[in-house]
Structure formats: structure tokens, C-alpha cells
Design a protein around this motif. Structure first.
Motif, PDB file in Angstrom:
ATOM      1  N   ILE A  43       0.837  -1.211   0.000  1.00 24.69           N
ATOM      2  CA  ILE A  43       0.000   0.000   0.000  1.00 24.69           C
ATOM      3  C   ILE A  43       0.864   1.249   0.000  1.00 24.69           C
ATOM      4  O   ILE A  43       0.624   2.203  -0.751  1.00 24.69           O
ATOM      5  N   VAL A  44       1.888   1.244   0.853  1.00 24.20           N
ATOM      6  CA  VAL A  44       2.790   2.403   0.929  1.00 24.20           C
ATOM      7  C   VAL A  44       3.501   2.614  -0.398  1.00 24.20           C
ATOM      8  O   VAL A  44       3.604   3.752  -0.888  1.00 24.20           O
ATOM      9  N   LEU A  45       3.983   1.528  -0.998  1.00 23.33           N
ATOM     10  CA  LEU A  45       4.666   1.633  -2.286  1.00 23.33           C
ATOM     11  C   LEU A  45       3.724   2.176  -3.353  1.00 23.33           C
ATOM     12  O   LEU A  45       4.126   2.996  -4.194  1.00 23.33           O
ATOM     13  N   VAL A  49       4.417   5.581  -5.481  1.00 21.67           N
ATOM     14  CA  VAL A  49       4.418   5.623  -6.946  1.00 21.67           C
ATOM     15  C   VAL A  49       3.467   6.701  -7.447  1.00 21.67           C
ATOM     16  O   VAL A  49       3.794   7.463  -8.378  1.00 21.67           O
ATOM     17  N   LEU A  50       2.280   6.798  -6.821  1.00 19.22           N
ATOM     18  CA  LEU A  50       1.339   7.860  -7.195  1.00 19.22           C
ATOM     19  C   LEU A  50       1.972   9.233  -7.021  1.00 19.22           C
ATOM     20  O   LEU A  50       1.832  10.103  -7.887  1.00 19.22           O
ATOM     21  N   ALA A  51       2.651   9.422  -5.900  1.00 17.84           N
ATOM     22  CA  ALA A  51       3.239  10.729  -5.614  1.00 17.84           C
ATOM     23  C   ALA A  51       4.372  11.057  -6.579  1.00 17.84           C
ATOM     24  O   ALA A  51       4.467  12.190  -7.076  1.00 17.84           O
ATOM     25  N   ILE A  57       0.361  10.285 -14.130  1.00 19.59           N
ATOM     26  CA  ILE A  57      -0.804   9.450 -13.807  1.00 19.59           C
ATOM     27  C   ILE A  57      -2.095  10.248 -13.849  1.00 19.59           C
ATOM     28  O   ILE A  57      -3.113   9.779 -14.360  1.00 19.59           O
ATOM     29  N   ALA A  58      -2.077  11.465 -13.303  1.00 22.35           N
ATOM     30  CA  ALA A  58      -3.291  12.272 -13.222  1.00 22.35           C
ATOM     31  C   ALA A  58      -3.763  12.674 -14.617  1.00 22.35           C
ATOM     32  O   ALA A  58      -2.977  13.235 -15.392  1.00 22.35           O
ATOM     33  N   GLY A  96      -2.474  14.979  -4.242  1.00 26.79           N
ATOM     34  CA  GLY A  96      -2.525  15.094  -2.795  1.00 26.79           C
ATOM     35  C   GLY A  96      -1.605  14.115  -2.100  1.00 26.79           C
ATOM     36  O   GLY A  96      -1.138  14.375  -0.976  1.00 26.79           O
ATOM     37  N   ALA A  97      -1.321  12.983  -2.753  1.00 21.23           N
ATOM     38  CA  ALA A  97      -0.368  12.021  -2.189  1.00 21.23           C
ATOM     39  C   ALA A  97       1.002  12.657  -2.023  1.00 21.23           C
ATOM     40  O   ALA A  97       1.725  12.363  -1.064  1.00 21.23           O
TER      41      ALA A  97
END
Length: 299
Positions: A43-45, A49-51, A57-58, A96-97
């Protein structure tokens, strides 16, 4: 002769690396057996990755507004729906991440640096210095963390950076007391006494022996406190004392959307779910690190 010396040095280097490699192997073997910890690390990874890759990605910009599609439910065009300004919620959660993880990591790093410094000084030198630093820790711990954070931000002014500073200050005594207790134990070990007897200075003893043998619990506590820091930042953002609109911080998104919880629940659901997931992920991973690094948990 030169070749023989080089071979001997190489063998010594291998011997020096052996214990470290063995320790890392033992740690990974113990950590991967803990399934919840692996889930937490995953989950943290995922959020890291999102951040890191948020820009790719967005699908839309965080402040791209379209009033014609305001409060639109999740769809193929907008996976998590839109908010009251017609902004894409998925894009804002992804960016936001970056904010939430930055606050979590930087606040904890700052707390570890200052808490470790004060804890080592208090535990190693003791006496009057220990009394003063310990009373300072007690004063900070006498206040609920969120109330102390609010008080600090009230003085500094509402902003994400000031919230980060407040959270770091609040967590200093957590690491300070942890390190102090470890130093009090480690400094009485025989090898520390032997180091003093041969004239080794206090600085060398602290950095070469005290800190390396006191830092494992700090790593575990730091991982757990990242979750707490993210939660505190979201709480301050929800109260309007952390990140300020239009920053896509998850707590601020919750605060701005709470009036639409009945007719557009997705505006509240998904930012709240992001907070829950990342906090659970760090807590599970922290528990796994504790079990893997604590020799008392091993068979």
C-alpha cells in the motif's frame, strides 16, 4: 608481495560485509513472513508511486475547473467523480499524495533528528542535563498532540509548511524519550566501558557505538509516526489550519466537501479512503518492521 597484501585486504573486506549481509538477509526473511506487513508495504509503495509519477498518472490538472460538470458522479471520464468546482477528484487525490507523504516523511525526519540529538545528550551525559531535557519532553507530552499542533500553527499562521513544523515539534519527545531509554541501557555495556578505558572520546563513542545500537527502535517508531503525521496533517487541513485551498491536501478536500456528503458522497468518500489506506499501510509495515528488528520476537 603486493598481490598477497591485496588478496588479504579483499578477504578482510568480505569478512566485514558478511555480518551486514547476513543481518539484512535475516531481516528480509522475517519481514516477508509477516503477510500483513507485506500488504502494508505494498500500500505504501502504491502511494509513493502515485506521488512520484503524479504528473503522468493524473488525467487532468489539479485546478482545471468546469462548472458544467460540477458534482458529477464517478464515470469513465472522471473515475472518482468531480467536486463542487468541476475538478477531477482522482487527479487531486493523486497530487494530494505528494503533499501528504511530504508532510509525513519530512515531519518525522525532523522529529528524529532533534529527538535523537536531545535523547542522546540526556541519556549519555545524565545529571542536570538529563533533568532539564526530560522535563522539556514531559511538558510537550502533557498536551494532546493535535491541540499542541493547533496552538503552534495558530502562532505561526495556517499553512502546510507551518503544519509540518508543528507536527515535527510535537513528535520530538516521542523519539527523544525512546533514544534516551536505549542510551541509558547501551552506555552500561562492557564494550562502552572498554572504549572509555582506552581513552576514546565521547563523540566517537556516541557515533560509533551508541547510535548504531540504539537506532533500530527509532526506525520502527518513525514508520509508525509517518502515519500519525499524515493523520495530523489531514486533521489540521480539515480545521483550516493546514494546507489552504486550492491545494489538493486530503484533509482540506474533506473539509471543502463535507457539505455535499448527502447529495455527492464521493467527494468525501475517496479523500477519506485515501487517508485510511495510507495510514493503515504505514501501521502494518511498522508492525512488521518491529517484529523483524526486535530480537525478542524471533524464535
Amino acid at each position: 608481495m603486493s598481490q598477497s597484501v591485496q588478496n588479504g585486504a579483499a578477504k578482510d573486506l568480505v569478512k566485514e560485509k558478511g555480518p551486514l549481509a547476513s543481518a539484512l538477509t535475516d531481516f528480509w526473511r522475517a519481514f516477508r513472513k509477516n503477510k500483513p506487513a507485506i500488504v502494508g508495504a505494498g500500500i505504501v509503495l502504491f502511494f509513493i508511486v502515485l506521488a512520484v509519477f503524479a504528473r503522468f498518472i493524473a488525467p487532468q490538472g489539479i485546478n482545471d475547473q468546469n462548472i458544467n460538470i460540477r458534482l458529477e458522479p464517478p464515470s469513465a471520464q472522471h473515475w472518482l467523480g468531480t467536486d463542487d468546482f468541476g475538478r477531477d477528484i482522482f487527479s487531486r487525490i493523486v497530487f494530494g499524495a505528494q503533499l501528504s507523504l511530504r508532510v509525513g516523511f519530512l515531519a518525522v525526519i525532523g522529529s528524529i533528528i532533534f529527538g535523537t540529538l536531545l535523547g542522546v545528550i540526556a541519556g549519555y551525559f545524565g545529571k542536570f542535563i538529563d533533568t532539564v531535557i526530560s522535563r522539556f519532553f514531559d511538558i510537550l507530552l502533557a498536551f494532546p498532540s493535535i491541540l499542541l499542533s493547533i496552538a503552534i500553527v495558530s502562532v505561526l499562521g495556517p499553512s502546510l509548511n507551518n503544519a509540518l513544523v508543528a507536527i515535527a515539534i510535537v513528535n520530538v519527545p516521542v523519539f527523544g524519550r525512546l533514544v534516551r531509554s536505549r542510551v541509558l541501557t547501551v552506555k552500561e555495556e562492557e564494550y562502552i566501558v572498554a572504549a572509555r578505558s582506552i581513552g576514546m572520546g565521547n563523540t566517537r563513542i556516541i557515533f560509533n557505538h551508541i547510535l548504531p545500537n540504539s537506532f533500530a527502535p527509532v526506525i520502527v517508531q518513525g514508520t509508525l509516526n509517518i502515519a500519525t503525521a499524515i493523520l495530523d496533517a489531514a486533521g489540521l487541513g480539515f480545521l483550516g489550519m493546514g494546507a489552504q485551498p486550492p491545494q489538493p491536501e486530503w484533509g482540506t478536500m474533506l473539509s471543502a466537501s463535507r457539505q455535499y456528503i448527502t447529495n455527492a458522497p464521493w467527494t468525501v468518500l475517496f479523500p477519506g479512503l485515501a487517508i485510511v489506506l495510507v495510514v493503515v499501510g504505514f501501521n502494518l509495515m511498522g508492525d512488521g518492521l518491529r517484529d523483524a528488528l526486535d530480537p525478542r520476537m524471533k524464535n
